[in-house]
Every structure is written in C-alpha cells, then in structure tokens.
Design an enzyme around this catalytic site. Structure first.
Site, PDB file in Angstrom:
ATOM      1  N   SER A   1       0.613  -1.049  -0.199  1.00  0.00           N
ATOM      2  CA  SER A   1       0.019   0.186  -0.197  1.00  0.00           C
ATOM      3  C   SER A   1       1.166   1.027   0.138  1.00  0.00           C
ATOM      4  O   SER A   1       1.723   1.178   0.637  1.00  0.00           O
ATOM      5  CB  SER A   1      -0.789  -0.092   0.830  1.00  0.00           C
ATOM      6  OG  SER A   1      -0.063  -0.142   2.339  1.00  0.00           O
TER       7      SER A   1
ATOM      8  N   GLU B   1       0.846   5.125   1.550  1.00  0.00           N
ATOM      9  CA  GLU B   1       0.146   6.505   1.879  1.00  0.00           C
ATOM     10  C   GLU B   1       0.670   7.325   1.173  1.00  0.00           C
ATOM     11  O   GLU B   1       1.527   8.356   0.791  1.00  0.00           O
ATOM     12  CB  GLU B   1       0.805   6.561   3.661  1.00  0.00           C
ATOM     13  CG  GLU B   1       0.141   7.399   4.145  1.00  0.00           C
ATOM     14  CD  GLU B   1       0.352   7.046   5.581  1.00  0.00           C
ATOM     15  OE1 GLU B   1       0.652   6.296   6.047  1.00  0.00           O
ATOM     16  OE2 GLU B   1       0.675   8.022   5.916  1.00  0.00           O
TER      17      GLU B   1
ATOM     18  N   ASP C   1      -2.897  13.456  16.727  1.00  0.00           N
ATOM     19  CA  ASP C   1      -2.323  14.710  17.596  1.00  0.00           C
ATOM     20  C   ASP C   1      -2.866  15.170  17.623  1.00  0.00           C
ATOM     21  O   ASP C   1      -3.130  15.661  16.728  1.00  0.00           O
ATOM     22  CB  ASP C   1      -1.026  14.111  17.903  1.00  0.00           C
ATOM     23  CG  ASP C   1      -0.418  12.760  18.150  1.00  0.00           C
ATOM     24  OD1 ASP C   1      -0.177  12.278  18.802  1.00  0.00           O
ATOM     25  OD2 ASP C   1       0.296  12.168  17.134  1.00  0.00           O
TER      26      ASP C   1
ATOM     27  N   PHE D   1      10.809  14.725  11.502  1.00  0.00           N
ATOM     28  CA  PHE D   1       9.937  13.619  11.924  1.00  0.00           C
ATOM     29  C   PHE D   1      10.355  12.496  12.837  1.00  0.00           C
ATOM     30  O   PHE D   1       9.049  12.554  13.887  1.00  0.00           O
ATOM     31  CB  PHE D   1       9.511  12.720  10.765  1.00  0.00           C
ATOM     32  CG  PHE D   1       8.577  13.712   9.315  1.00  0.00           C
ATOM     33  CD1 PHE D   1       7.114  14.292   9.659  1.00  0.00           C
ATOM     34  CD2 PHE D   1       8.862  13.380   8.027  1.00  0.00           C
ATOM     35  CE1 PHE D   1       7.000  15.130   8.531  1.00  0.00           C
ATOM     36  CE2 PHE D   1       8.433  14.007   6.835  1.00  0.00           C
ATOM     37  CZ  PHE D   1       7.475  15.314   7.820  1.00  0.00           C
TER      38      PHE D   1
ATOM     39  N   HIS E   1       3.849  -1.196   3.534  1.00  0.00           N
ATOM     40  CA  HIS E   1       2.568   0.045   3.151  1.00  0.00           C
ATOM     41  C   HIS E   1       4.520   1.356   3.426  1.00  0.00           C
ATOM     42  O   HIS E   1       5.315   1.995   4.375  1.00  0.00           O
ATOM     43  CB  HIS E   1       2.614   0.177   4.517  1.00  0.00           C
ATOM     44  CG  HIS E   1       1.276   1.656   4.501  1.00  0.00           C
ATOM     45  ND1 HIS E   1       0.179   1.779   4.367  1.00  0.00           N
ATOM     46  CD2 HIS E   1       1.825   3.032   4.773  1.00  0.00           C
ATOM     47  CE1 HIS E   1      -0.783   2.948   4.560  1.00  0.00           C
ATOM     48  NE2 HIS E   1       0.817   3.668   4.744  1.00  0.00           N
TER      49      HIS E   1
HETATM   50  P1  FAD Z   1      -2.694   4.953  20.089  1.00  0.00           P
HETATM   51  O1  FAD Z   1      -2.986   3.713  20.456  1.00  0.00           O
HETATM   52  O2  FAD Z   1      -4.263   5.040  21.713  1.00  0.00           O
HETATM   53  O3  FAD Z   1      -2.371   5.374  21.242  1.00  0.00           O
HETATM   54  C1  FAD Z   1      -1.855   6.574  21.915  1.00  0.00           C
HETATM   55  C2  FAD Z   1      -0.853   6.378  22.608  1.00  0.00           C
HETATM   56  O4  FAD Z   1      -1.817   6.139  23.864  1.00  0.00           O
HETATM   57  C3  FAD Z   1       0.422   5.550  23.265  1.00  0.00           C
HETATM   58  O5  FAD Z   1       1.552   5.887  23.877  1.00  0.00           O
HETATM   59  C4  FAD Z   1      -0.280   4.779  24.367  1.00  0.00           C
HETATM   60  O6  FAD Z   1       0.832   3.170  24.712  1.00  0.00           O
HETATM   61  C5  FAD Z   1      -0.938   4.965  25.117  1.00  0.00           C
HETATM   62  N1  FAD Z   1      -2.743   4.237  24.845  1.00  0.00           N
HETATM   63  C6  FAD Z   1      -3.019   3.682  24.406  1.00  0.00           C
HETATM   64  N2  FAD Z   1      -4.587   3.216  24.628  1.00  0.00           N
HETATM   65  C7  FAD Z   1      -4.228   3.165  26.097  1.00  0.00           C
HETATM   66  C8  FAD Z   1      -5.146   3.327  27.139  1.00  0.00           C
HETATM   67  N3  FAD Z   1      -6.321   2.045  26.263  1.00  0.00           N
HETATM   68  N4  FAD Z   1      -4.899   3.792  27.964  1.00  0.00           N
HETATM   69  C9  FAD Z   1      -3.812   3.811  28.205  1.00  0.00           C
HETATM   70  N5  FAD Z   1      -3.115   4.610  27.199  1.00  0.00           N
HETATM   71  C10 FAD Z   1      -3.120   4.093  25.942  1.00  0.00           C
HETATM   72  N6  FAD Z   1      -1.951  10.938  13.365  1.00  0.00           N
HETATM   73  C11 FAD Z   1      -2.440  11.710  11.947  1.00  0.00           C
HETATM   74  O7  FAD Z   1      -2.903  12.671  12.898  1.00  0.00           O
HETATM   75  N7  FAD Z   1      -3.022  11.534  11.734  1.00  0.00           N
HETATM   76  C12 FAD Z   1      -2.912  10.141  10.500  1.00  0.00           C
HETATM   77  O8  FAD Z   1      -3.560   9.801   9.338  1.00  0.00           O
HETATM   78  C13 FAD Z   1      -1.692   9.187  10.958  1.00  0.00           C
HETATM   79  N8  FAD Z   1      -1.551   8.018  10.417  1.00  0.00           N
HETATM   80  C14 FAD Z   1      -1.479   6.921  10.795  1.00  0.00           C
HETATM   81  C15 FAD Z   1      -0.390   5.817   9.987  1.00  0.00           C
HETATM   82  C16 FAD Z   1       0.466   5.256  10.989  1.00  0.00           C
HETATM   83  C17 FAD Z   1       0.620   4.340   9.833  1.00  0.00           C
HETATM   84  C18 FAD Z   1       0.438   5.294  12.189  1.00  0.00           C
HETATM   85  C19 FAD Z   1       1.776   4.536  13.123  1.00  0.00           C
HETATM   86  C20 FAD Z   1       0.429   6.663  12.800  1.00  0.00           C
HETATM   87  C21 FAD Z   1      -0.326   7.184  12.371  1.00  0.00           C
HETATM   88  N9  FAD Z   1      -0.585   8.908  12.721  1.00  0.00           N
HETATM   89  C22 FAD Z   1      -1.014   9.630  12.416  1.00  0.00           C
HETATM   90  C23 FAD Z   1       0.463   8.607  14.182  1.00  0.00           C
HETATM   91  C24 FAD Z   1      -0.509   8.794  15.344  1.00  0.00           C
HETATM   92  O9  FAD Z   1      -1.678   9.428  15.318  1.00  0.00           O
HETATM   93  C25 FAD Z   1      -0.188   9.296  16.590  1.00  0.00           C
HETATM   94  O10 FAD Z   1       0.844   8.206  16.509  1.00  0.00           O
HETATM   95  C26 FAD Z   1      -0.743   9.516  17.715  1.00  0.00           C
HETATM   96  O11 FAD Z   1       0.418   9.785  18.922  1.00  0.00           O
HETATM   97  C27 FAD Z   1      -1.074   8.288  18.633  1.00  0.00           C
HETATM   98  O12 FAD Z   1      -2.268   7.213  17.881  1.00  0.00           O
HETATM   99  P2  FAD Z   1      -2.038   5.904  17.953  1.00  0.00           P
HETATM  100  O13 FAD Z   1      -3.233   5.542  17.219  1.00  0.00           O
HETATM  101  O14 FAD Z   1      -1.254   5.036  17.872  1.00  0.00           O
HETATM  102  O15 FAD Z   1      -3.161   5.717  19.710  1.00  0.00           O
END
Ligand code: FAD
Length: 290
Positions: free
Chosen positions: A12, A14, A105, A213, A263
């Site tokens: 894929s 992005e 974020d 980054f 990806h």
């Molecule tokens: P989560 O999985 O929710 O984790 C975030 C943090 O909170 C981690 O430190 C985790 O350990 C902690 N945590 C998770 N769940 C819990 C819980 N239930 N209780 C307590 N702590 C918890 N960002 C964007 O803004 N837009 C995008 O389109 C985008 N695309 C991305 C694509 C990929 C493939 C990746 C790897 C990252 C992308 N990001 C994007 C960045 C991402 O949004 C950030 O890294 C963000 O800080 C975390 O998102 P996450 O979904 O991993 O969060």
C-alpha cells in the site's frame, strides 16, 4: 516472526491530502504512476482540525469515485462520536471498506479537549459498534514504542487493546532498525496477538525533514545513517542514492523474513518509493521469491 508468514502479502501507498489545486493535480499524477504497480490500496492521512479533514474526505471520495480503493485514516482525538458516525456512514456509502483507525495528535497550541474517544482502542470499538464488520480496520503499531507510552510493556498491552477491540491488521510507524520490528513481533506473538503487522517504510529523501519527523514520532535514525546523511550536506543526489540503497536493503531483509507486505509513506512523491519498489522487483508480486 513465525506468525507473520501465514498472512498474504499486501502492498500500500500513503498520501497526505494536498493543500492547493496544484498539489491536487500533482497528486493525481503521482497516484497514477503508483497505481500502475497495482498496490492493494492507497491510504490518505487525516489531521486534527476542520480544513485538513475536509481535504482528506475530498481526496478519498475523489479516488473512490475514480475506482481506486482508498483507505481513509480516521483519528478520534478532538472529535465527537456524532462527527465520527457521519464520516463512517459517508465512507460506507461511497464504497470505502478499509479504515486506518487512530487516536491522532492535537496540534500543539490548538488546545481543546481530547474528545469523546480518548484512545485508538476506543475508536476501534466504536467503529465496530456502529458499522459492524463492514470495515477492515488497520491500527498503528510502534516497534520502537510510542513516544508517550508509559513503558514498553504498557505500549504492548495498549496495542493488544486495539486488537481485542476488533482491529484486523496493523501498520507500523517507520523504523530503520529491523531488529526492533522483529522483537516487537515476538513480543506480540507471546501475547497471543495474531494479526498482520505491516512495516511502514519511509523513503529517505531529505535529512532535515527526516530528523524532524523522527524526533516527533519517536523513530530512531541509526547513527551510521545520520552521519552519512550529514556528510552529504546539500548533495541531494547522493542523499537519494544512499537513501534508496539503505531502504531497499532493509525491505529485502524484511521480505526475506516473511513480513506480510509493505506500506510506503510516499510523502506524495512517486520517484523515491518507485526506486525502492523496482529494486525489490515488486511489480510482479506473484513471483516474489523472497
Ligand atoms: P493509541 O493507540 O491510542 O496510543 C497512543 C498512546 O496512548 C500510546 O502511548 C499508548 O501506549 C497509549 N494508550 C493507548 N491506549 C491506551 C489506553 N486505553 N489507556 C492508556 N493509555 C493508552 N496521525 C494523524 O494525526 N493522522 C494520521 O493520518 C496518522 N496516520 C498514521 C498512520 C500510521 C500507520 C501510524 C503508525 C501513525 C499515524 N499517525 C497519524 C500518528 C498517530 O496518530 C500518533 O502516533 C498518535 O500519537 C497515536 O495514535 P495511535 O492511534 O497510535 O494511538
């Protein structure tokens, strides 16, 4: 790594949503060049904040309308369940079948509340509750751990929460240390997690952007890569050539070990990704012998 070998490989690319009409036109060209390599899907990132979100929706719906399978990224931070529901329904109506579900974020200084869903596992659960099994849900994985994680252990357990909530597969943050990925896979296998975790690949094209980054997202640039890139200074050709070699070699190692696909973070450019893709001989995916 054993568990990852059972999954069919998928590839894929992005994009981020373009800001200007010129960027939009350029992206169509880039997308068409990459589409010739027959990836399994494209994905489009989603930022926090109104106008960038509209651009993601516009890009995704345009691509879908043109018959290109596209997975929108969808983050829950700063959003409401109502907004997310509307978006899920819109995507479903437009034939979207895959979503990259994230926490996201909030931009620094933007303030505001975290929203009704605080973590990605809550978003995954909410999507399952609202849309059932319609969407194939991808989540983020962090072989070098998420920068805000309380500990490595906590991050792994938080990753498991996303899988338990219904994620089908994961895409990693980019990395240049393959051992971090292999170790991550071993750890999640030990936790009984059995979904494809596809390495996210960042082509190397610009030293200062890469450093910026990587600092933000917690990806480590190994010293030998950093030193070599520093030594090239403004010599763009050498940076591109070196970057291509490093990333190609890394992908070769990953594919040989049986990763379930790649990806590419294309940064809306085709050449750096295609250079690696062609070096790997991925165009004829059926014949991959790695
Ligand atoms: P989560 O999985 O929710 O984790 C975030 C943090 O909170 C981690 O430190 C985790 O350990 C902690 N945590 C998770 N769940 C819990 C819980 N239930 N209780 C307590 N702590 C918890 N960002 C964007 O803004 N837009 C995008 O389109 C985008 N695309 C991305 C694509 C990929 C493939 C990746 C790897 C990252 C992308 N990001 C994007 C960045 C991402 O949004 C950030 O890294 C963000 O800080 C975390 O998102 P996450 O979904 O991993 O969060």
């Amino acid at each position: 790594m054993q568990s990852q070998k059972q999954f069919k490989r998928r590839f894929s690319f992005e994009f981020f949503p373009p800001k200007t009409p010129q960027g939009k036109e350029k992206l169509q060209v880039v997308r068409d060049e990459l589409a010739r390599r027959k990836p399994d899907f494209f994905s489009v990132t989603y930022g926090a904040g109104g106008s960038t979100q509209e651009r993601t929706i516009d890009t995704v719906l345009t691509f879908q309308d043109q018959g290109i399978a596209t997975a929108p990224h969808l983050s829950c931070v700063g959003s409401t369940k109502e907004t997310i529901t509307e978006l899920l329904d819109l995507y479903k109506e437009n034939g979207v079948t895959r979503i990259v579900a994230l926490r996201g974020d909030l931009p620094s200084g933007m303030g505001g509340s975290a929203g009704e869903l605080k973590y990605a596992n809550e978003l995954v659960a909410f999507i399952r509750e609202h849309s059932g099994e319609h969407f194939n849900l991808e989540v983020a994985a962090y072989p070098e751990f998420h920068p805000q994680a309380a500990s490595a252990e906590a991050d792994l357990l938080n990753f498991k929460k996303k899988v338990d909530a219904g994620a089908n597969s994961a895409i990693t943050q980019y990395f240049f240390n393959v051992d971090a990925y292999f170790y991550f896979i071993d750890r999640i296998e030990a936790l009984g997690i059995n979904i494809p975790v596809v390495p996210g690949i960042m082509p190397i094209t610009n030293f200062s952007n890469l450093v910026r980054f990587s600092d933000m997202c917690g990806a480590e640039i190994p010293r030998w890569i950093k030193k070599q890139l520093e030594a090239y200074a403004d010599d763009t050709d050498s940076i591109l050539k070196f970057g291509e070699e490093v990333v190609t070699r890394m992908c070769e190692t990953l594919l040989k070990e049986g990763v379930p696909g790649l990806h590419f973070y294309t940064m809306n450019q085709s050449a750096p990704t295609l250079a690696v893709w062609d070096n790997l001989g991925l165009s004829d995916k059926e014949k991959i012998t790695f």
